[in-house]
Design an enzyme around this catalytic site. Structure first.
Site, PDB file in Angstrom:
ATOM      1  N   LYS A 241       2.538  -3.641   3.891  1.00  0.00           N
ATOM      2  CA  LYS A 241       1.285  -3.976   3.196  1.00  0.00           C
ATOM      3  C   LYS A 241       1.242  -3.389   1.794  1.00  0.00           C
ATOM      4  O   LYS A 241       0.789  -4.010   0.857  1.00  0.00           O
ATOM      5  CB  LYS A 241       0.091  -3.471   3.992  1.00  0.00           C
ATOM      6  CG  LYS A 241      -0.333  -4.482   5.017  1.00  0.00           C
ATOM      7  CD  LYS A 241      -1.700  -4.202   5.552  1.00  0.00           C
ATOM      8  CE  LYS A 241      -1.980  -5.220   6.662  1.00  0.00           C
ATOM      9  NZ  LYS A 241      -2.920  -4.768   7.642  1.00  0.00           N
ATOM     10  N   ARG A 242       1.764  -2.195   1.700  1.00  0.00           N
ATOM     11  CA  ARG A 242       1.796  -1.479   0.424  1.00  0.00           C
ATOM     12  C   ARG A 242       2.555  -2.278  -0.645  1.00  0.00           C
ATOM     13  O   ARG A 242       2.288  -2.195  -1.831  1.00  0.00           O
ATOM     14  CB  ARG A 242       2.493  -0.146   0.715  1.00  0.00           C
ATOM     15  CG  ARG A 242       2.885   0.739  -0.397  1.00  0.00           C
ATOM     16  CD  ARG A 242       3.336   2.084   0.200  1.00  0.00           C
ATOM     17  NE  ARG A 242       4.551   1.937   1.005  1.00  0.00           N
ATOM     18  CZ  ARG A 242       5.765   2.048   0.516  1.00  0.00           C
ATOM     19  NH1 ARG A 242       5.943   2.281  -0.763  1.00  0.00           N
ATOM     20  NH2 ARG A 242       6.819   1.923   1.293  1.00  0.00           N
TER      21      ARG A 242
END
Ligand code: GLU
Length: 462
Positions: A241-242
């Site tokens: 997600k980062r």
């Protein structure tokens, strides 16, 4: 042979960027070969599959423009077919009933672990007489897999890959409660859907060997496999997600156009010479799964953003207005007269924006009362207001067309002994509220004399 590809997401979450690329490659390969692209929802994991995820995946595919042929196939609804295939193998002696209890299997694994052996089913019921079956134990059904030799797959992306059959144990096809395993479901569905090409993430490569064995046992020809490397983040680590491993709807909400995302994902792991901007028609003509690279590609947000800027510039003005209108309307209704400014001003606006959100923000001065940023305020304070007051009479007697305004500005500069660089900034500050706007004479033409003079007078009178 007609090519039939499929996208087979498990509906346990949104359509993330890796899934979207897999879908795109399957879609394009079908387009490239004049084949079919099918959708199968792998909803057999009842605990984790949700209707919300199914909806998000379908909506994401629609938004991406990846339209599948026919109706989606739902895997869970086909459990009877999966069971029938296991029964068929059983009747042909290609599968057998295993009466090992969960406790037996735990003990077996612990023993293997203690001895430093690989953990796998030891085939204890493979050749045992079912008469030995303990009372009250419901059997599972296992594949009688080949024990010697090797299984080889000619992967379209990875090349030939081989596993020694001794390394694969007899996998479960039907659990003791009669539910089909994922492996059985995939294989039976691929057969029934006539899938010729399985293009998917290389995290499934290990499954392919077992699936190949199972298909062969069912007397069918295995599809061609193309296992594509996963997408990594800019730092080389697996995409999370980062790094931007979000659902495609998050990219839509960040203001990306679907054609930009398509072009970007296409180029992520596949290329055609130096081509960066690739139209849908070119993509369909050029894409071949054999040309997908073997090393993981890195997701690069800046590249995607630049590509998006290109597609915004290339997009139809009316479409862009329709796309940014809901964004602008979040802060209040847009009056019809202002909508006309937006349409006329779009060529100047879209030349400068990289996302739809940026485009909407930069268009706000056309549809809302002007708000002044610090630079605009400073320009107006620093003699700007007085300069505007002096210009207004001349602007009242000039038609507000681009050419006439250009002539006026040159004449006015000459007449007052000022540089154009002195005359135009206060106009920009007053009309747009920012010094970062499309060319000011263009803005003036778009606003027209009534609206434009109204804004100038209001500022001069402040
Ligand atoms: N359902 C699997 C997944 O979402 C894909 C299986 C396949 O493509 O064979 O990862």
């Amino acid at each position: 042979m007609t090519v039939v590809t499929r996208f087979a997401p498990s509906p346990t979450g949104y359509l993330h960027i890796g899934g979207a690329r897999t879908a795109l490659y399957n879609y394009l390969y079908a387009k490239h070969t004049g084949g079919q692209f099918l959708l199968r929802i792998e909803d057999t994991d009842r605990a984790r599959s949700t209707q919300g995820a199914i909806d998000a995946i379908i909506e994401g595919l629609h938004w991406m423009g990846l339209h599948w042929d026919g109706e989606p196939v739902f895997q869970f609804a086909r459990a009877d077919k999966h069971r029938a295939a296991a029964e068929q193998l059983l009747s042909e002696g290609k599968a057998y009933r295993c009466y090992a209890t969960p406790e037996d299997l735990t003990a077996m694994r612990e023993e293997q672990k203690a001895k430093g052996l690989p953990i796998r089913y030891d085939g204890r019921w493979r050749d045992r007489d079912p008469k030995d079956a303990p009372a009250g134990v419901k059997p599972s059904i296992r594949l009688r897999a080949p024990q010697d030799g090797e299984t080889m797959i000619h992967d379209l992306v990875q090349g030939p890959v081989t596993v020694a059959n001794a390394q694969l144990d007899d996998m479960v096809l039907l659990r003791s409660d009669g539910t089909p395993t994922y492996m059985l479901a995939v294989v039976v569905d691929d057969i029934d859907m006539g899938i010729t090409h399985v293009i998917r993430g290389d995290d499934h490569l290990n499954n392919a060997f077992r699936q190949y064995q199972l298909i062969t046992a069912l007397g069918k020809t295995a599809p061609q496999y193309g296992h594509i490397p996963l997408i990594h983040g800019a730092d080389g680590a697996k995409l999370s997600k980062r790094h931007g491993a979000l659902g495609v709807e998050a990219y839509r909400d960040m203001g990306f156009l679907p054609e930009a995302l398509r072009n970007y994902l296409l180029r992520l792991g596949w290329g055609h010479g130096d081509a960066e901007i690739i139209s849908d028609a070119e993509a369909a003509a050029w894409f071949d799964v054999v040309n997908v690279g073997r090393s993981p590609s890195r997701f690069d947000m800046d590249k995607l953003t630049n590509l998006n800027g290109h597609y915004i510039r290339a997009a139809d003005d009316t479409r862009l207005v329709d796309l940014i209108l809901p964004l602008l309307e979040k802060t209040g209704p847009v009056a019809p007269a202002n909508l006309a400014f937006l349409k006329r001003g779009m060529p100047g606006l879209k030349a400068r924006a990289k996302t739809l959100n940026e485009l909407a923000e930069s268009a706000a001065f056309y549809v809302r009362p002007v708000t002044f940023d610090d630079k605009a305020k400073a320009t107006l304070a620093d003699g700007g207001k007085a300069a505007l007051a002096a210009m207004i009479p001349a602007l009242e007697s000039t038609p507000w067309t681009h050419d006439a305004l250009e002539q006026w500005s040159k004449a006015y500069a000459e007449q007052t002994g000022q540089k154009l660089g002195k005359i135009l900034p206060p106009l920009r500050a007053a009309l747009c509220g920012t010094m970062n706007s499309p060319a000011i004479l263009e803005v003036m033409e778009v606003l027209g004399k009534d609206e434009g003079l109204g804004r100038l007078r209001a500022v001069a009178a402040l």
